[in-house]
Motif scaffolding. Structure first.
Motif, short mmCIF file in Angstrom:
data_model
loop_
_atom_site.label_atom_id
_atom_site.label_comp_id
_atom_site.label_asym_id
_atom_site.label_seq_id
_atom_site.Cartn_x
_atom_site.Cartn_y
_atom_site.Cartn_z
N GLY A 1 0.80 -1.23 0.00
CA GLY A 1 0.00 0.00 0.00
C GLY A 1 0.83 1.27 0.00
N GLN A 2 2.11 1.17 -0.32
CA GLN A 2 3.00 2.33 -0.32
C GLN A 2 2.61 3.31 -1.44
N LYS A 3 2.57 4.62 -1.11
CA LYS A 3 2.21 5.64 -2.10
C LYS A 3 3.36 6.57 -2.44
N SER A 4 4.40 6.57 -1.63
CA SER A 4 5.50 7.50 -1.83
C SER A 4 6.66 6.80 -2.51
N LEU A 5 7.17 7.36 -3.60
CA LEU A 5 8.30 6.78 -4.32
C LEU A 5 9.57 6.85 -3.49
N SER A 6 9.73 7.90 -2.70
CA SER A 6 10.97 8.06 -1.93
C SER A 6 11.09 7.04 -0.80
N LEU A 7 9.97 6.41 -0.42
CA LEU A 7 10.00 5.41 0.65
C LEU A 7 9.87 4.00 0.12
N SER A 8 10.08 3.80 -1.18
CA SER A 8 9.80 2.51 -1.81
C SER A 8 11.08 1.73 -2.09
N GLN A 9 10.90 0.40 -2.13
CA GLN A 9 11.94 -0.51 -2.61
C GLN A 9 11.47 -1.06 -3.95
N ILE A 10 12.29 -0.84 -4.98
CA ILE A 10 11.89 -1.11 -6.36
C ILE A 10 12.63 -2.32 -6.89
N LEU A 11 11.93 -3.10 -7.71
CA LEU A 11 12.53 -4.23 -8.42
C LEU A 11 12.68 -3.88 -9.89
N GLY A 12 13.85 -4.16 -10.47
CA GLY A 12 14.08 -3.92 -11.89
C GLY A 12 15.11 -4.91 -12.41
N GLU A 13 15.06 -5.19 -13.71
CA GLU A 13 15.96 -6.17 -14.31
C GLU A 13 16.68 -5.57 -15.50
N TYR A 14 17.89 -6.11 -15.77
CA TYR A 14 18.65 -5.70 -16.94
C TYR A 14 18.22 -6.46 -18.18
N GLY A 15 17.69 -7.68 -18.03
CA GLY A 15 17.27 -8.47 -19.18
C GLY A 15 18.45 -9.15 -19.86
#
Length: 600
Positions: free
Chosen positions: A151-165
């Motif tokens: 339920g997080q709404k703030s980007l500055s408080l988030s942990q993000i997942l991303g891939e290089y592919g």
């Protein structure tokens, strides 16, 4: 489709996943036969194929009318399509690179789509024994326990997942790195775990707050997308549009507000990516020996020439139309002036005739008065002389008026004849007004037909020019063309260490046997159909300090209508370390890539 049917599908696939999970656990620590698919980082093992076979056989036995889209069967050339029919979407091992290196973040991902809507999704990590599942409208579960996103709404408080592919193109990697640098400045942290399906499940259970990736396939995220949405997450296309499973890109966030903040950052990445796709690197220009520059100038000159030609045609059409309109206006003005002069002459003639009559009446009245003054024969003789003189003057005036009328009539007739021969326009006579109106309508219709013809010619020219520009640009910059495959394969050959050692650096890439040939460098390619798939073979040449070689490439289109490599080999002109062939990339049986089989 009833809930009872969906429950039956769920129990059936759950049993098959249990069997497949045992096989994955056995192979996790075993020695594996590793191959590559689309690139050096896109790996394949025998366990991927065996797991997919177990799942498809189990489902086909229970539901023979259902269709299947599997990662490995698609890579091997099996034709499949995403339709409204019940379709199982299977990724036997999502995270094959992790599986090869013993990193326990892998998953078996299975989804069922009906009418192109996913109704059932299961993601199972057999190493950690974590089973994520969801049925549309019933919520999301992990090992039977319901899960919810953070339920997080703030980007500055988030942990993000991303891939290089798996794509290792330097330009794309550089763009992704810069994008991740931009994002990491605005978030708590970024994680790259190596499995799209489990990334979506981490967002679903609240361990992470958002996940984005570009270049994933439908089997990578179909099941995870349903699990995330049932857990309350918001999924969409990174551009902000609704998620489309065949568009190969996904953005998943705990809330819509967080997704909107991610979309702003991702749009910047998209713009940069599009820009990079049109930039030709220096190495590519060296390989093509200036051909790309020449073709680029040809395109520019063709486009500019086409635009100038269209502009000239438009200007000429406008000038012709203006000149014709001006000519018609001048003719009408001259006609009006001639009519006015003729009317003025007629009025003047009538005025002169009336003046003469008044003068004659005055003379008669004068002689009537003199009759009283003079008497007898003197008056009679004088009156006769005066009367004769008056009659002579009246006759002279009548002759002059008659001559003027004849001249006016002759001038009018000549004018009518001249206008009829040269312009076919109106004449003055009221009896020919109808004919003049018809002539004017005919001219307007002819002019309208000419204008329409000119417009059609301009539109056809623009359409032809646009089609030509599209074909040329597609040939130059699209990967799915012989030139695109040639550029990509040549870079892979130049990056191969065995090729560098065998040929000796620097290495020249050319499309003709003679480097100094004046022939235009067009790569030789052959298109053909094999087992229902469009395939292509092409060849080009490498020349180094020590040796030279011929490169043979074969590609085949997959379910996404993209070319994937079957093999890339280099046949040397003389042996190197006891062999004449260097395998740069191979997905086929080695027995099928001998010089005799390839017929280089």
């Amino acid at each position: 489709m009833t809930q009872h049917d969906i429950d039956l599908y769920y129990r059936t696939i759950l049993d098959g996943i249990g069997t497949a999970g045992k096989l994955v656990r056995e192979g996790f620590t075993a020695t594996k036969q590793v191959k590559t698919k689309e690139g050096a980082a896109d790996l394949l093992t025998e366990y991927d194929q065996r797991v997919e076979e177990i799942l498809i056989d189990r489902l086909r036995e229970s539901f023979p009318a259902h269709k299947f889209i599997g990662e490995e069967s698609t890579a091997l050339g099996t034709k499949s399509s995403f339709t409204d029919d019940p379709t199982w979407i299977i990724d036997p091992i999502d995270g094959t690179t992790n599986f090869v290196h013993g990193f326990p973040f892998i998953a078996i991902s299975v989804a069922l789509a009906i009418s192109k809507q996913v109704v059932l999704g299961i993601v199972y990590n057999p190493i950690t024994d974590q089973l994520y599942s969801a049925i549309r409208g019933r919520g999301a579960f992990r090992n039977g326990q319901i899960i919810k996103c953070s339920g997080q709404k703030s980007l500055s408080l988030s942990q993000i997942l991303g891939e290089y592919g798996p794509n290792r193109d330097p330009a794309i990697l550089d763009t992704k790195c810069k994008t991740l640098e931009t994002i990491v400045e605005k978030v708590h942290s970024i994680r790259a775990m190596g499995s799209a399906a489990l990334n979506l499940c981490l967002v679903a259970e609240g361990s992470c707050d958002a996940y984005f990736e570009y270049g994933v396939h439908i089997w990578d995220y179909a099941a995870g997308d349903l699990i995330a949405r049932e857990a309350g997450a918001y999924t969409c296309d990174p551009s902000g549009a609704p998620l489309n499973l065949i568009h190969r890109r996904v953005l998943c966030a705990a809330t819509k507000e967080l997704a909107e903040q991610m979309i702003k950052l991702y749009l910047i990445f998209a713009i940069i990516s599009i820009t990079i796709s049109f930039v030709v690197s220096d190495s590519c220009r060296d390989q093509s020996n200036g051909t790309s520059t020449i073709k680029t100038w040809i395109i520019v000159i063709s486009v500019v020439g086409g635009v100038v030609l269209i502009g000239i045609i438009a200007v000429v059409c406008c000038i012709c139309k203006k000149c014709k309109a001006h000519s018609m206006a001048s003719e009408r003005k001259r006609d009006a002036e001639n009519d006015q002069r003729m009317e003025e002459r007629r009025v003047a003639a009538e005025n002169r005739s009336a003046e003469r009559l008044r003068a004659a009446d005055a003379v008669r009245m004068k002689y009537g008065i003199l009759k009283e003054k003079y008497g007898g024969n003197d008056y009679e003789l004088h009156f006769i002389v005066k009367q004769f003189h008056s009659q002579w003057r009246s006759s002279l005036f009548r002759n002059i008026a008659f001559i003027n009328q004849r001249r006016l009539a002759t001038s009018a007739q000549e004018k009518k004849t001249s206008k009829s021969k040269q312009h076919n326009t109106l004449v003055e006579s009221k009896t020919t007004d109808t004919h003049g109106e018809v002539a004017t309508f005919t001219e307007k219709a002819q002019q309208a037909a000419k204008d329409t013809g000119y417009s059609l010619v301009v539109v056809a020219g623009v359409a032809a020019l646009g089609g030509l520009c599209y074909l040329v640009l597609h040939e130059l910059y699209s990967r799915e063309t012989p030139n695109g495959i040639y550029k990509e394969a040549s870079k892979m050959c130049l990056a191969n260490t065995d090729v560098q050692d065998a040929l000796g650096t620097p290495i020249m890439v050319h499309t003709t046997p003679q480097i100094g040939s004046m022939r235009i460098n067009n790569v030789r390619a052959k298109m053909f159909d094999e087992k229902g798939h469009r395939s292509m073979t092409l060849a080009f040449y490498l020349t180094g300090k020590e040796r030279s070689g011929v490169v043979a490439v074969t590609v085949q289109k997959n379910i996404s209508n993209k070319f994937v490599y079957d093999y890339i080999i280099v046949q040397l002109d003389r042996p190197w370390r006891g062999r004449n062939i260097i395998q740069v990339h191979q997905n086929l049986d080695p027995a099928k890539t001998t010089p005799q089989a390839l017929d280089i």
